[in-house]
Design an enzyme around this catalytic site. Structure first.
Site, PDB file in Angstrom:
ATOM      1  N   ARG A  11      54.363  59.104  55.216  1.00  0.00           N
ATOM      2  CA  ARG A  11      53.148  58.300  55.306  1.00  0.00           C
ATOM      3  C   ARG A  11      51.940  59.140  54.878  1.00  0.00           C
ATOM      4  O   ARG A  11      51.180  59.647  55.690  1.00  0.00           O
ATOM      5  CB  ARG A  11      52.965  57.779  56.728  1.00  0.00           C
ATOM      6  N   GLN A  59      51.709  56.202  49.180  1.00  0.00           N
ATOM      7  CA  GLN A  59      51.446  54.815  49.576  1.00  0.00           C
ATOM      8  C   GLN A  59      52.109  53.793  48.668  1.00  0.00           C
ATOM      9  O   GLN A  59      52.630  52.786  49.137  1.00  0.00           O
ATOM     10  CB  GLN A  59      49.938  54.567  49.609  1.00  0.00           C
ATOM     11  N   ASP A  63      55.732  53.193  49.649  1.00  0.00           N
ATOM     12  CA  ASP A  63      55.981  52.984  51.076  1.00  0.00           C
ATOM     13  C   ASP A  63      56.577  51.604  51.354  1.00  0.00           C
ATOM     14  O   ASP A  63      55.874  50.629  51.609  1.00  0.00           O
ATOM     15  CB  ASP A  63      54.677  53.180  51.848  1.00  0.00           C
ATOM     16  N   SER A  97      55.875  49.921  54.898  1.00  0.00           N
ATOM     17  CA  SER A  97      54.578  49.261  55.012  1.00  0.00           C
ATOM     18  C   SER A  97      54.555  47.936  54.255  1.00  0.00           C
ATOM     19  O   SER A  97      54.078  46.921  54.768  1.00  0.00           O
ATOM     20  CB  SER A  97      53.457  50.175  54.500  1.00  0.00           C
ATOM     21  N   TYR A 111      51.798  57.102  63.235  1.00  0.00           N
ATOM     22  CA  TYR A 111      52.578  56.107  63.967  1.00  0.00           C
ATOM     23  C   TYR A 111      52.411  56.311  65.476  1.00  0.00           C
ATOM     24  O   TYR A 111      52.132  57.410  65.948  1.00  0.00           O
ATOM     25  CB  TYR A 111      54.063  56.211  63.606  1.00  0.00           C
TER      26      TYR A 111
END
Length: 381
Positions: free
Chosen positions: A122, A127, A130, A133, A228
């Site tokens: 993360r 990104q 990911d 997500s 997280y």
């Protein structure tokens, strides 16, 4: 460089690992792509669409599974699918390494280099790769739609000749990607939204979406280095549950999103809390496959508890297969381009992304947590 795109075999999995638009982009880089016939049918990507994008279509499953430098798919491979892979080949998909350690050991035994898409770190650099997500956002969106369809009330406030209808109250537990998308969707539908999270850092994000942040003061660190939520002490859990109980009791809809990879999901909504809810209330538990955040939930079913309905869907992203596939495909495509910068595979373990996602290589399991899960499985077998 040849990439093979496999058709999903798991019941209910309707996504595809690479869509025609991403296939077209990769082919323009000089890559060869072969797609198993029917791989994109459930996400409305036909064989013709892949051919127009420049891909070849392979109708024989065994030939497809043995034809690429890298084979890609969405769901973890079955034992039968691993048997189809050539020894020493490369494979990328979701792997569920902590939940299915026996699959990881089978991949290692066959000297397959396996990349687990859910292990993307993360970081801002990662990104665009990911998958957790991107797919969690789909799940959060769909969870609200399911709740709205099941609730015997309107979501928005309505002013009519027959009187004014008060808006529904939605309480979302967990303000990660799924929770934030659920907040945004519930607000668009006109509900009054409250959200709880043990991480105070998410307060601003929750409020920016028009929801009220339900805050609990805990005297300990509540987030991991990656952002997280982390497991907290029993005292903090008790404090959180007392606060959650007050808001669950007044909510028309509760959506829970807390999951812990490889472990049972934490119980956040107890049977006693559900008993305090109004009849007809709806709970959507996104952690049903991990045992659920709500007592009494059954994965894949709707359960009646004290006059409320607990919905525990399985693989929600697959129910929005077109856009979920587009997002997954972008994640996969970006990872492949990192892995193959000059039309040759560069398995650079000095790169934090490649190091994180590579679960097995050269006959070894590289991830320490997965090694522990495999050892535990061997002990209990």
């Amino acid at each position: 460089m040849k990439i093979a795109v496999a058709r999903e075999s798991v019941l209910g999995e309707h996504r595809v690992a690479l869509t025609p638009d991403q296939v077209s982009r990769l082919i323009k880089k000089g890559w060869e792509i072969v797609v198993e016939s029917g791989a994109g049918n459930n996400s409305l990507s036909t064989d013709d669409a892949y051919q127009q994008a420049g891909a070849a279509i392979e109708g024989d499953r065994q030939t497809l599974w043995q034809s690429g430098d890298i084979l890609v798919k969405v769901a973890p491979p079955t034992a039968e699918e691993i048997d189809l892979m050539p020894e020493g080949s490369m494979f990328a998909s979701l792997l569920n390494p902590l939940g299915q350690p026996e699959v990881i050991q089978q991949l290692a035994n066959k000297k397959i280099t396996a990349l687990g898409m859910e292990l993307i770190p993360r970081t801002s650099r990662a990104q665009s790769m990911d998958v957790l997500s991107s797919q969690a956002g789909v799940a959060g969106y769909k969870a609200v739609l399911m709740a709205a369809a099941a609730l015997p009330k309107f979501f928005p406030m309505l002013t009519t000749a027959a009187g004014t209808i008060r808006p529904a109250k939605v309480f979302i537990i967990g303000a990660g990607v799924a929770g934030l998308q659920a907040i945004a969707t519930a607000r668009r539908l006109g509900a009054i939204v409250e959200a709880f999270d043990i991480r105070p850092a998410v307060k601003e994000e929750v409020q920016s979406l028009g929801a009220k942040f339900v805050e609990v003061e805990l005297n300990e660190e509540t987030a991991t280095a990656g952002g997280y939520a982390k497991e907290v002490s029993e005292d903090s859990k008790k404090k959180s549950q007392e606060l959650i109980a007050k808001h669950v009791a007044t909510a028309d809809v509760v959506i829970t999103t807390a999951q812990v990879p490889g472990r049972r999901a934490p119980v956040l909504v107890t049977d006693a809390m559900i008993a305090e809810m109004n009849p007809g209330s709806i709970l959507v538990d996104l952690a049903g496959e991990q045992g659920g955040n709500c007592e009494g939930c059954v994965a894949g079913r709707e359960t009646q508890v004290h006059g409320a309905t607990i919905i525990a869907p399985i693989n929600l992203p697959s129910t929005v297969s077109v856009h979920a596939s587009q997002m997954f495909s972008k994640n996969m495509s970006t990872l492949l381009q990192l892995l193959i910068p000059e039309n040759e595979i560069n398995l650079d373990f000095e790169d934090d992304i490649i190091d994180s996602v590579c679960v097995t290589h050269a006959g070894e399991v590289r991830n320490e947590r997965v090694k522990g899960a495999i050892a535990q499985t061997a002990v209990t077998a």
